[in-house]
Write a protein that holds these residues in place. Structure first.
Motif, short mmCIF file in Angstrom:
data_model
loop_
_atom_site.label_atom_id
_atom_site.label_comp_id
_atom_site.label_asym_id
_atom_site.label_seq_id
_atom_site.Cartn_x
_atom_site.Cartn_y
_atom_site.Cartn_z
N ARG A 212 22.86 43.33 31.09
CA ARG A 212 22.84 42.02 31.75
C ARG A 212 22.87 40.89 30.71
O ARG A 212 23.62 39.93 30.84
CB ARG A 212 21.62 41.89 32.64
CG ARG A 212 21.69 40.69 33.55
CD ARG A 212 20.60 40.74 34.56
NE ARG A 212 20.70 42.03 35.25
CZ ARG A 212 20.00 42.36 36.30
NH1 ARG A 212 19.13 41.52 36.80
NH2 ARG A 212 20.14 43.53 36.87
N LEU B 85 26.41 40.78 29.08
CA LEU B 85 27.41 40.16 29.96
C LEU B 85 27.21 38.65 30.04
O LEU B 85 28.19 37.89 30.04
CB LEU B 85 27.38 40.80 31.35
CG LEU B 85 27.76 42.29 31.40
CD1 LEU B 85 27.63 42.81 32.82
CD2 LEU B 85 29.13 42.55 30.83
N ASP C 154 29.93 35.95 28.86
CA ASP C 154 30.35 34.86 29.75
C ASP C 154 30.27 33.51 29.04
O ASP C 154 31.18 32.68 29.17
CB ASP C 154 29.48 34.83 31.01
CG ASP C 154 29.79 35.94 31.98
OD1 ASP C 154 30.90 36.50 31.93
OD2 ASP C 154 28.89 36.27 32.81
N ARG D 42 32.09 51.21 35.62
CA ARG D 42 31.77 49.86 36.08
C ARG D 42 31.30 48.97 34.93
O ARG D 42 31.66 47.80 34.85
CB ARG D 42 30.72 49.92 37.19
CG ARG D 42 31.29 50.55 38.47
CD ARG D 42 30.30 50.54 39.59
NE ARG D 42 30.10 49.16 40.01
CZ ARG D 42 29.05 48.76 40.71
NH1 ARG D 42 28.14 49.62 41.08
NH2 ARG D 42 28.93 47.51 41.05
N MET D 43 30.49 49.54 34.03
CA MET D 43 30.05 48.78 32.86
C MET D 43 31.25 48.40 31.99
O MET D 43 31.36 47.26 31.53
CB MET D 43 29.07 49.59 32.00
CG MET D 43 27.68 49.65 32.55
SD MET D 43 26.47 50.27 31.34
CE MET D 43 27.09 51.86 30.95
N ARG E 228 34.42 48.12 32.86
CA ARG E 228 35.23 47.11 33.54
C ARG E 228 34.61 45.72 33.37
O ARG E 228 35.31 44.75 33.09
CB ARG E 228 35.38 47.45 35.02
CG ARG E 228 36.24 46.42 35.75
CD ARG E 228 36.46 46.77 37.20
NE ARG E 228 37.32 47.93 37.30
CZ ARG E 228 37.12 48.94 38.14
NH1 ARG E 228 36.08 48.94 38.96
NH2 ARG E 228 37.95 49.94 38.18
N ALA E 229 33.30 45.61 33.52
CA ALA E 229 32.63 44.32 33.36
C ALA E 229 32.83 43.76 31.96
O ALA E 229 33.04 42.56 31.78
CB ALA E 229 31.14 44.46 33.68
N CYS E 230 32.77 44.63 30.96
CA CYS E 230 32.98 44.18 29.57
C CYS E 230 34.45 43.81 29.32
O CYS E 230 34.73 42.80 28.67
CB CYS E 230 32.54 45.27 28.59
SG CYS E 230 30.76 45.55 28.56
N TRP F 276 36.67 42.70 31.46
CA TRP F 276 37.00 41.44 32.14
C TRP F 276 36.52 40.23 31.36
O TRP F 276 37.03 39.13 31.55
CB TRP F 276 36.42 41.42 33.54
CG TRP F 276 37.13 42.31 34.51
CD1 TRP F 276 38.33 42.92 34.34
CD2 TRP F 276 36.68 42.66 35.82
NE1 TRP F 276 38.66 43.65 35.45
CE2 TRP F 276 37.67 43.51 36.38
CE3 TRP F 276 35.55 42.37 36.56
CZ2 TRP F 276 37.56 44.06 37.65
CZ3 TRP F 276 35.44 42.91 37.83
CH2 TRP F 276 36.43 43.73 38.36
N ARG F 277 35.57 40.41 30.49
CA ARG F 277 35.04 39.30 29.69
C ARG F 277 35.64 39.26 28.29
O ARG F 277 35.21 38.47 27.46
CB ARG F 277 33.51 39.42 29.62
CG ARG F 277 32.85 39.12 30.94
CD ARG F 277 31.43 39.65 30.98
NE ARG F 277 30.70 39.18 32.15
CZ ARG F 277 30.75 39.78 33.34
NH1 ARG F 277 31.48 40.86 33.52
NH2 ARG F 277 30.05 39.29 34.35
#
Length: 168
Positions: free
Chosen positions: A24, A27, A31, A66-67, A69-71, A73-74
């Motif tokens: 968290r 991310l 961001d 999922r982790m 993908r989140a990384c 995308w950033r």
């Protein structure tokens, strides 16, 4: 983090470390970097365990996906060490180009080539503290005598440590 004095970030995707509560915060930090228009390079090597037919492994792979993908995308760039990884990750990346930069263990053995081929570049990953000093000294000696078209790009967390290592 002082974003005004941060040029960007290189993040090594390490899902086992991120599962310990750091995801968290990571991310959120990514961001903030992206909102400040700072580049983020994500290096991806071992991104999930191989399948073994168990439900536990399937759930772990789903969570790691999922982790990742989140990384991704950033990130502004995603780098892996193998072509097959780049193809496999393309499904997750959705619009992000995955760059495959081979490392020593993934470069197939080839015969010698003539010196003078345009734009030869070596790319090295790692922190100075983890490097073998005699090997690095030998690399530096070789680079000084190499053809002019050979260059080295060193990717690591701390440019200050890297500079100090080269000067010391």
């Amino acid at each position: 983090v002082d974003l005004a004095n941060t040029a960007g970030a290189v993040v090594q995707y390490l899902p086992q470390a991120f599962m310990k509560g750091d995801l968290r915060a990571l991310l959120h930090w990514l961001d903030r970097l992206r909102a400040a228009n700072k580049p983020v390079v994500l290096t991806v090597h071992e991104y999930w365990p191989p399948q073994n037919g168990t439900i536990r492994r399937a759930l772990t792979r789903l969570f790691f996906r999922r982790m990742l993908r989140a990384c991704i995308w950033r990130s502004t760039a995603v780098v892996t060490s193998q072509e097959w990884s780049a193809h496999e990750l393309a499904d997750i990346a959705r619009g992000h180009r995955i760059h495959a930069i081979p490392v020593g263990s993934t470069i197939p053995r080839a015969g010698t080539t003539r010196a003078g081929a345009a734009g030869r570049r070596l790319v090295m990953f790692g922190q100075p503290a983890a490097l073998h000093a005699p090997t690095m000294a030998a690399l530096g000696t070789w680079l000084r005598s190499a053809p002019l078209d050979v260059s080295l790009t060193w990717l690591g967390r701390s440019s200050e440590e890297m500079r100090a290592f080269c000067q010391g």
